[in-house]
Design a protein around this motif. Structure first.
Motif, mmCIF file in Angstrom:
data_model
loop_
_atom_site.group_PDB
_atom_site.id
_atom_site.type_symbol
_atom_site.label_atom_id
_atom_site.label_comp_id
_atom_site.label_asym_id
_atom_site.label_seq_id
_atom_site.Cartn_x
_atom_site.Cartn_y
_atom_site.Cartn_z
ATOM 1 N N ASN A 83 72.180 75.278 9.572
ATOM 2 C CA ASN A 83 73.299 74.700 8.918
ATOM 3 C C ASN A 83 74.727 73.824 8.959
ATOM 4 O O ASN A 83 74.918 74.855 10.545
ATOM 5 C CB ASN A 83 73.500 75.092 7.389
ATOM 6 C CG ASN A 83 72.601 75.381 6.377
ATOM 7 O OD1 ASN A 83 71.938 76.503 6.213
ATOM 8 N ND2 ASN A 83 72.424 75.022 6.061
ATOM 9 N N TYR A 103 73.793 75.591 -4.057
ATOM 10 C CA TYR A 103 73.304 74.265 -3.587
ATOM 11 C C TYR A 103 71.909 75.052 -3.240
ATOM 12 O O TYR A 103 70.710 74.359 -3.437
ATOM 13 C CB TYR A 103 73.995 73.549 -3.382
ATOM 14 C CG TYR A 103 72.768 72.033 -2.585
ATOM 15 C CD1 TYR A 103 73.847 70.606 -3.760
ATOM 16 C CD2 TYR A 103 71.945 71.473 -1.742
ATOM 17 C CE1 TYR A 103 72.740 69.809 -3.785
ATOM 18 C CE2 TYR A 103 71.276 70.919 -2.573
ATOM 19 C CZ TYR A 103 72.306 69.046 -3.237
ATOM 20 O OH TYR A 103 70.866 68.369 -3.101
ATOM 21 N N GLY A 104 71.729 75.250 -2.146
ATOM 22 C CA GLY A 104 70.961 75.912 -0.766
ATOM 23 C C GLY A 104 69.528 76.185 -1.735
ATOM 24 O O GLY A 104 69.009 76.333 -1.462
ATOM 25 N N ASP A 106 69.504 77.062 -4.784
ATOM 26 C CA ASP A 106 68.673 76.314 -6.016
ATOM 27 C C ASP A 106 67.384 74.921 -5.283
ATOM 28 O O ASP A 106 67.165 74.877 -5.724
ATOM 29 C CB ASP A 106 69.667 75.403 -6.593
ATOM 30 C CG ASP A 106 71.224 76.106 -6.993
ATOM 31 O OD1 ASP A 106 70.701 76.761 -7.318
ATOM 32 O OD2 ASP A 106 72.212 75.278 -7.926
ATOM 33 N N VAL A 107 67.984 74.513 -4.525
ATOM 34 C CA VAL A 107 67.212 73.619 -4.128
ATOM 35 C C VAL A 107 65.590 74.377 -3.520
ATOM 36 O O VAL A 107 64.561 73.980 -3.536
ATOM 37 C CB VAL A 107 67.407 72.849 -3.177
ATOM 38 C CG1 VAL A 107 68.260 71.481 -3.227
ATOM 39 C CG2 VAL A 107 67.816 73.065 -1.505
ATOM 40 N N ALA A 108 66.051 75.419 -3.304
ATOM 41 C CA ALA A 108 65.009 76.364 -2.387
ATOM 42 C C ALA A 108 64.181 77.837 -4.096
ATOM 43 O O ALA A 108 63.640 78.029 -3.484
ATOM 44 C CB ALA A 108 66.105 76.953 -1.273
ATOM 45 N N ARG A 109 65.122 77.121 -4.679
ATOM 46 C CA ARG A 109 64.257 77.832 -5.691
ATOM 47 C C ARG A 109 64.366 79.461 -6.063
ATOM 48 O O ARG A 109 63.896 79.701 -6.185
ATOM 49 C CB ARG A 109 63.391 77.151 -5.757
ATOM 50 C CG ARG A 109 62.875 75.753 -6.918
ATOM 51 C CD ARG A 109 61.628 75.605 -7.646
ATOM 52 N NE ARG A 109 61.385 74.150 -7.633
ATOM 53 C CZ ARG A 109 61.029 73.002 -6.695
ATOM 54 N NH1 ARG A 109 61.072 73.165 -5.911
ATOM 55 N NH2 ARG A 109 61.688 72.061 -7.566
ATOM 56 N N ARG A 151 79.147 78.306 1.774
ATOM 57 C CA ARG A 151 77.594 77.621 1.473
ATOM 58 C C ARG A 151 76.424 77.602 2.236
ATOM 59 O O ARG A 151 75.593 77.064 2.611
ATOM 60 C CB ARG A 151 78.277 75.842 0.595
ATOM 61 C CG ARG A 151 77.153 74.671 0.753
ATOM 62 C CD ARG A 151 77.955 73.255 0.626
ATOM 63 N NE ARG A 151 77.789 72.821 1.410
ATOM 64 C CZ ARG A 151 78.601 71.409 1.274
ATOM 65 N NH1 ARG A 151 78.282 71.094 -0.020
ATOM 66 N NH2 ARG A 151 78.921 70.858 2.536
ATOM 67 N N SER A 152 76.956 77.283 3.885
ATOM 68 C CA SER A 152 75.934 77.301 4.752
ATOM 69 C C SER A 152 75.238 78.700 5.351
ATOM 70 O O SER A 152 74.760 78.915 5.267
ATOM 71 C CB SER A 152 76.892 76.606 5.963
ATOM 72 O OG SER A 152 77.148 75.386 6.128
ATOM 73 N N LEU A 155 72.538 80.572 3.517
ATOM 74 C CA LEU A 155 71.503 80.182 3.469
ATOM 75 C C LEU A 155 71.509 81.222 5.009
ATOM 76 O O LEU A 155 70.229 80.813 5.283
ATOM 77 C CB LEU A 155 71.569 78.779 4.231
ATOM 78 C CG LEU A 155 71.409 78.036 2.815
ATOM 79 C CD1 LEU A 155 71.037 77.468 3.157
ATOM 80 C CD2 LEU A 155 70.306 78.823 1.295
#
Lengths: 367, 301
Positions: A83, A103-104, A106-109, A151-152, A155
């Protein structure tokens, strides 16, 4: 097993005039697990290009980038376990802070409960607990920086890439963030690859520094090695200030060498690597030269010159000394309170004393 | 009185002076006629044109279904025409959007002179007269026109297709005229889209589709909404395109209004129709302004 390994990476850009710029010119670099590695260099040296190639935003023309011996060739940015913290933070303006951090996930569900916990944890890590409902534009630069970090980090990347993340902050804030970043890296145990053009920042934070210029790695070493034993004149000049004298070894007595310099001065040094008759460059740091001998220096170990300028910078007096044939040496003279009386006037003849151990010798390369 | 008050007063006077011409023009040529229309729409139409000064809500009644039983009948045709107009306007919005959105990204990525040239090309149709441009479509679409001739000589069709005088032809004409109005607001929005956000999204693990849905679309939404409204309003009230390309088969509310005012001389009815269109547009704009205010509170414009 290698961790993050870059071998013979090349990357060229076409210029509008039709020529090529070699942003990466045969770069090889081995990043160790859990280390804080800094890519240090002037702007346009290729350090940001290297970071983009690692992140997967750009492809290298040739060579290889691998993580734990698995090549990353053809792996798009969104599938790499890296990241990036961007220079301008790049926070999503349409999302609030906790949605930016999440965000990360969410896109990774990631399931809701786990998402909430991890966002909370990351916000706490960077000291922004309770800021979740705010919008990015309501935060100061330093706070936005922390959001970008959270944010980074949320993940748990294998490598965190930081692209001059502190350059937009003011000086005080930057120094605080340096310490915080270093502590953060220790506590999360993630490899940091940090890009900067600020040598003080690099020296202060890094486990190892790769000095990059003209698309090449000039030197890869620890901060003290970089400063005390620069591999070449570029590194010596870019990291800290250096007085560099070109000359020839005229006397050898074991490790002790005498060098006759081009400006007709003699410099003493100790080295295992050079012999009588070798062409060398002598590097002397300004803080290693003194105006009076203090015991360690032997009396003959001095360079004579005339003061051309003296600049007061607070903790030190910076003297520009003409040491013959127009060559100027810079000396940092420690300033003590009440020294006003012994202020050194322009035109004064001085002797610059140094210890032979402080002089670093490098091979003279014609360029 | 303190000097600060004097300065404030002087500033206010300057402001009033600067705003005066526009305010006067707006009130004389827009607000007053609008008021007249509102009043007329509630008056009884005179037998030979003009109005009788009687309270008469049935102009609206004729359209939305509560007529004066013994005199005027509720005619669902007006609502049908209104719904057809809505449908054509919506289709126009969708088509101009589909054309403009990718083009805006394409143009925004061009450099220097090339970009200016592309923007020039987009505004180029404005240089020709509107009627000429619509008439050109008439020539292209008619049974002996360009498209049918080409398709027939290529052997793809035996008989000419019915391309003219239907919704399809009207929508083509509208899209042709209104695409620049969709393109420009979207372009202005896309132009300032920060690509580092797209990178950040990729970097955080979003695939291209997720990046589009979660970052690009929300950030360009204000431009899309703005363009949609600027296209929707003139499309809904347009009467030139349907009268040329729709012939007698496609009626839009615009044609109806034109006919009420100029041919039937039923001003109250025309005024009622016009105000209904205006009301539906105002509702849409209010929704948009609300959304924009919310977006601006978040620092997106």
């Amino acid at each position: 097993m290698n961790f993050l390994n870059i071998t013979s990476a090349r990357k060229a850009y076409r210029t509008p005039e039709g020529g090529f710029i070699h942003a990466l010119d045969d770069v090889s670099l081995n990043v160790r697990n859990n280390e804080f590695l800094t890519l240090l260099g002037p702007s346009g040296c290729g350090k940001t290009t290297l970071l983009k190639c690692i992140a997967g935003f750009e492809d290298i023309d040739s060579g290889n980038i691998s993580l734990e011996d698995q090549s990353l060739k053809g792996v798009p940015a969104h599938r790499r376990p890296f990241n990036t913290v961007f220079q301008n933070y790049a926070l999503f303006p349409h999302l609030n802070i906790s949605d930016n951090v999440g965000y990360g996930l969410d896109v990774a569900r990631v399931p809701k409960k786990e998402r909430a916990d991890r966002v909370e944890e990351a916000m706490e890590l960077v000291g922004l607990k309770g800021f979740g409902k705010r919008e990015p534009n309501q935060l100061s630069g330093g706070q936005q920086q922390r959001v970008a970090l959270a944010r980074s980090l949320v993940l748990k990347p294998r490598v965190l890439l930081l692209d001059e993340p502190l350059s937009a902050l003011d000086r005080k804030m930057r120094e605080n963030m340096q310490i915080e970043l270093k502590n953060l890296q220790n506590s999360v145990g993630i490899t940091f690859v940090f890009v900067t053009h600020d040598q003080e920042e690099a020296l202060a934070m890094s486990d190892r520094i790769a000095v990059v210029a003209n698309g090449k790695v000039q030197q890869l070493a620890t901060p003290t090695e970089i400063y005390d034993e620069p591999a070449n004149a570029f590194v010596a000049n870019f990291v800290g200030t250096s007085n560099i004298f070109t000359g020839k070894v005229v006397e050898q007595n074991g490790k002790n060498l005498k060098i006759e310099t081009a400006n007709e001065r003699q410099v003493l040094a100790t080295s295992d690597h050079f012999n009588l008759g070798d062409q060398v460059q002598v590097i002397l740091r300004p803080e290693h030269m003194k105006l009076s001998p203090d015991g360690n220096e032997i009396s003959e170990c001095c360079i004579e010159g005339t003061v051309e300028a003296s600049i007061f910078v607070g903790s030190e007096m910076h003297l520009h000394v003409n040491v013959g044939k127009g060559r100027t040496a810079i000396v940092h003279h420690r300033h003590n309170r009440g020294d006003e009386g012994e202020r050194i006037e322009v035109g004064t003849d001085v002797k610059l004393y140094y210890s032979p151990n402080a002089a670093h010798l490098i091979e003279l390369v014609e360029d | 009185m303190s000097s600060a008050d004097t300065i404030l007063k002087r500033k206010r006077r300057t402001l009033v002076l600067l705003l005066a011409p526009f305010s006067i023009m707006l009130s004389v040529f827009f607000l007053i006629p609008l008021g007249i229309m509102m009043v007329y729409s509630f008056l009884e139409p005179g037998l030979y044109g003009g109005v009788e000064w009687n309270w008469y809500p049935y102009n609206y009644g004729r359209i939305i279904g509560w007529p004066l039983n013994d005199f005027e009948e509720f005619e669902p045709i007006y609502l049908k025409i209104f719904l057809n107009s809505l449908q054509i306007a919506l289709m126009t919005v969708i088509c101009t959007f589909l054309l403009s959105y990718p083009a805006a990204f394409w143009v925004s990525r061009m450099k220097g002179a090339k970009k200016n040239f592309a923007l020039f090309l987009i505004t180029l149709p404005f240089f020709a007269n509107l009627l000429v441009r619509i008439y050109a479509w008439l020539l292209l679409l008619r049974p002996t026109g360009f498209f049918n001739t080409v398709l027939q000589s290529a052997g793809l069709i035996m008989e000419p297709l019915d391309l003219l005088f239907n919704n399809f032809a009207v929508i083509i004409g509208m899209v042709y005229i209104l695409t620049p109005f969709m393109f420009l607001p979207i372009y202005a929005n896309v132009e300032k889209l920060d690509y580092s956000l797209v990178r950040a999204s990729q970097d955080l693990g979003a695939n291209p589709l997720q990046t589009f849905r979660r970052v690009i679309l929300p950030l360009t939404a204000p431009g899309i909404l703005g363009g949609s409204i600027i296209v929707f309003i003139p499309a809904l009230g347009n009467f030139i395109v349907p009268s040329f390309l729709g012939g007698s088969k496609v009626q839009m509310t615009g044609n109806l209004i034109e006919r009420s005012f100029l041919q039937s001389r039923d001003w109250p009815f025309g005024a009622a129709l016009a105000l209904l269109i205006m009301a539906s547009v105002v509702i849409l704009v209010v929704i948009q302004l609300n959304r924009q205010a919310k977006a601006e509170a978040r620092g997106v414009s």
